[in-house]
Design a protein around this motif. Structure first.
Motif, PDB file in Angstrom:
ATOM      1  N   PHE A 156       4.219  -0.569   8.421  1.00 14.98           N
ATOM      2  CA  PHE A 156       4.606   0.637   7.700  1.00 14.98           C
ATOM      3  C   PHE A 156       6.118   0.812   7.684  1.00 14.98           C
ATOM      4  CE2 PHE A 156       0.829   3.130   6.654  1.00 14.98           C
ATOM      5  CZ  PHE A 156      -0.145   2.380   7.276  1.00 14.98           C
ATOM      6  N   GLY A 157       6.593   1.392   6.603  1.00 15.75           N
ATOM      7  CA  GLY A 157       7.975   1.820   6.517  1.00 15.75           C
ATOM      8  C   GLY A 157       8.149   3.182   7.160  1.00 15.75           C
ATOM      9  N   ASN A 186      -5.305  -8.203   7.489  1.00 15.56           N
ATOM     10  CA  ASN A 186      -4.435  -8.142   8.652  1.00 15.56           C
ATOM     11  C   ASN A 186      -3.936  -6.733   8.903  1.00 15.56           C
ATOM     12  OD1 ASN A 186      -4.541 -10.870   9.178  1.00 15.56           O
ATOM     13  ND2 ASN A 186      -2.789 -11.329   7.867  1.00 15.56           N
ATOM     14  N   GLU A 187      -3.177  -6.628   9.993  1.00 13.78           N
ATOM     15  CA  GLU A 187      -2.508  -5.365  10.256  1.00 13.78           C
ATOM     16  C   GLU A 187      -1.491  -5.070   9.170  1.00 13.78           C
ATOM     17  OE1 GLU A 187      -2.491  -8.018  12.131  1.00 13.78           O
ATOM     18  OE2 GLU A 187      -0.526  -8.456  13.017  1.00 13.78           O
ATOM     19  N   GLN A 188      -1.264  -3.793   8.932  1.00 11.15           N
ATOM     20  CA  GLN A 188      -0.300  -3.355   7.939  1.00 11.15           C
ATOM     21  C   GLN A 188       0.967  -2.886   8.657  1.00 11.15           C
ATOM     22  OE1 GLN A 188      -2.128  -0.633   5.138  1.00 11.15           O
ATOM     23  NE2 GLN A 188      -3.902  -1.978   4.902  1.00 11.15           N
ATOM     24  N   TYR A 223       0.508   5.391   1.017  1.00  7.34           N
ATOM     25  CA  TYR A 223      -0.286   6.420   1.672  1.00  7.34           C
ATOM     26  C   TYR A 223       0.494   7.735   1.623  1.00  7.34           C
ATOM     27  CZ  TYR A 223      -2.963   2.598   3.856  1.00  7.34           C
ATOM     28  OH  TYR A 223      -3.737   1.486   4.081  1.00  7.34           O
ATOM     29  N   PRO A 277      -2.689   9.506   7.760  1.00  3.15           N
ATOM     30  CA  PRO A 277      -2.351   9.080   6.389  1.00  3.15           C
ATOM     31  C   PRO A 277      -3.592   8.946   5.529  1.00  3.15           C
ATOM     32  CG  PRO A 277      -1.219   7.744   8.027  1.00  3.15           C
ATOM     33  CD  PRO A 277      -2.230   8.551   8.767  1.00  3.15           C
ATOM     34  N   GLU A 278      -3.429   9.233   4.232  1.00  2.00           N
ATOM     35  CA  GLU A 278      -4.502   9.065   3.259  1.00  2.00           C
ATOM     36  C   GLU A 278      -4.080   8.025   2.227  1.00  2.00           C
ATOM     37  OE1 GLU A 278      -6.803  13.158   2.658  1.00  2.00           O
ATOM     38  OE2 GLU A 278      -4.658  13.352   2.290  1.00  2.00           O
ATOM     39  N   PHE A 279      -4.955   7.103   1.945  1.00  2.00           N
ATOM     40  CA  PHE A 279      -4.689   6.018   1.012  1.00  2.00           C
ATOM     41  C   PHE A 279      -4.479   6.550  -0.400  1.00  2.00           C
ATOM     42  CE2 PHE A 279      -5.027   1.868  -0.832  1.00  2.00           C
ATOM     43  CZ  PHE A 279      -5.769   2.018  -2.004  1.00  2.00           C
ATOM     44  N   LEU A 323      -4.718  -2.868  -7.712  1.00  2.00           N
ATOM     45  CA  LEU A 323      -6.146  -3.143  -7.626  1.00  2.00           C
ATOM     46  C   LEU A 323      -6.998  -1.926  -7.324  1.00  2.00           C
ATOM     47  CD1 LEU A 323      -6.213  -6.612  -5.828  1.00  2.00           C
ATOM     48  CD2 LEU A 323      -6.222  -6.083  -8.269  1.00  2.00           C
ATOM     49  N   GLU A 324      -6.415  -0.893  -6.759  1.00  2.00           N
ATOM     50  CA  GLU A 324      -7.217   0.275  -6.443  1.00  2.00           C
ATOM     51  C   GLU A 324      -6.348   1.514  -6.425  1.00  2.00           C
ATOM     52  OE1 GLU A 324      -9.581  -0.075  -2.921  1.00  2.00           O
ATOM     53  OE2 GLU A 324     -10.535   1.875  -3.194  1.00  2.00           O
ATOM     54  N   TYR A 381      -2.972   0.522  -3.960  1.00  2.00           N
ATOM     55  CA  TYR A 381      -2.809  -0.795  -3.354  1.00  2.00           C
ATOM     56  C   TYR A 381      -2.462  -1.825  -4.411  1.00  2.00           C
ATOM     57  CZ  TYR A 381      -4.864  -5.325  -1.973  1.00  2.00           C
ATOM     58  OH  TYR A 381      -5.101  -6.656  -1.756  1.00  2.00           O
ATOM     59  N   TYR A 411       0.839  -1.198   0.000  1.00  2.00           N
ATOM     60  CA  TYR A 411       0.000   0.000   0.000  1.00  2.00           C
ATOM     61  C   TYR A 411       0.880   1.258   0.000  1.00  2.00           C
ATOM     62  CZ  TYR A 411      -3.129  -3.496   2.144  1.00  2.00           C
ATOM     63  OH  TYR A 411      -3.860  -4.627   2.420  1.00  2.00           O
ATOM     64  N   LEU A 419       4.182   7.233   2.651  1.00  2.00           N
ATOM     65  CA  LEU A 419       4.350   6.025   3.445  1.00  2.00           C
ATOM     66  C   LEU A 419       3.996   4.792   2.634  1.00  2.00           C
ATOM     67  CD1 LEU A 419       2.536   7.330   6.645  1.00  2.00           C
ATOM     68  CD2 LEU A 419       4.988   6.965   6.416  1.00  2.00           C
TER      69      LEU A 419
END
Lengths: 118, 113
Positions: free
Chosen positions: A109-110, A105-107, A35, A43-45, A55-56, A48, A33, A91
């Motif tokens: 992040f870097g 699941n949980e994501q 963001y 954060p804003e998406f 896909l989005e 993905y 993902y 991100l």
């Protein structure tokens, strides 16, 4: 370190230049993902990937933005003709998928890439 | 756009006290997640609660979820100075939303020694 890594950590560019960021997810994660986070906001998406398929894409992702994940491993986010409004922290996150596909699941992040457009 | 709002926007407490943060979201969810972000650092996942769960514990953290009110709360007990950070709730709608997270604006928690 087996976490999500991003490169570079900081990028300063002049308006109108192109920039590219890289994200290396946790190796066994098939979902990735992007963001964007501005000061004082969550954060804003942006977009993905599942494996190499994008896909989005958010409406925030104008045609100046493009993201790829060519072999289902690392991903790149390119911004063309940068504008001052693009200044933000970008991100990357990754996660696994469970059997059945629709449970998330949980994501992880870097550390992010901080972009400053002058 | 942000999924919802977090309340309060800022919280200042003394070490040892409990901290409660609330989050509201707008759409149906598959799960709701809480993250912590220290100043200038990345987001760290704290806890995930699925839509069919009402309460979950992890160490000093307790999360509740009320899907009828579209709200969640995060309780940190016996707070420490090291808990000072921004806390975000993130809603995961699942299904065709492909697992993207929609974050709130966050609560800035300051724990004084």
């Amino acid at each position: 370190d087996t976490g999500v890594s991003q490169d570079p950590r900081h990028k300063i560019t002049k308006r109108g230049q192109n920039v590219t960021f890289r994200c290396d997810p946790i190796s066994e994660h098939n979902r990735l993902y992007w963001y964007r986070q501005t000061l004082g906001q969550g954060p804003e998406f942006l977009t993905y990937f599942q494996n190499e398929a994008q896909l989005e894409k958010s409406r925030l992702l104008s045609d100046r933005f493009s993201a790829e994940r060519p072999k289902g491993s690392f991903s790149t986010l390119e911004i063309q003709r940068t504008e001052q409004g693009d200044s933000a922290m970008y991100l990357c996150a990754s996660s696994t998928s469970l059997a059945g596909g629709y449970s998330y699941n949980e994501q992880f992040f870097g550390p992010g890439t901080r972009l400053t457009v002058l | 756009s942000q999924q919802g709002e977090e309340d309060p926007q800022a919280l200042s407490i003394q070490e040892g006290e409990n901290a409660t943060m609330n989050c509201s979201y707008k759409t149906s969810i598959n799960n709701l997640q809480w993250y912590r972000q220290n100043s200038g650092r990345g987001l760290v996942h704290l806890i995930l609660i699925r839509s069919n769960e009402r309460e979950k514990h992890s160490g000093r953290l307790r999360v509740t979820l009320d899907t009828s009110k579209k709200s969640s709360s995060l309780l940190i007990t016996a707070s420490r100075a090291a808990d000072t950070a921004s806390y975000f709730c993130a809603a995961n709608a699942g299904g065709t939303s492909y697992g993207k997270l929609t974050f709130g604006q966050g609560t800035i928690l300051t724990v004084h020694p």
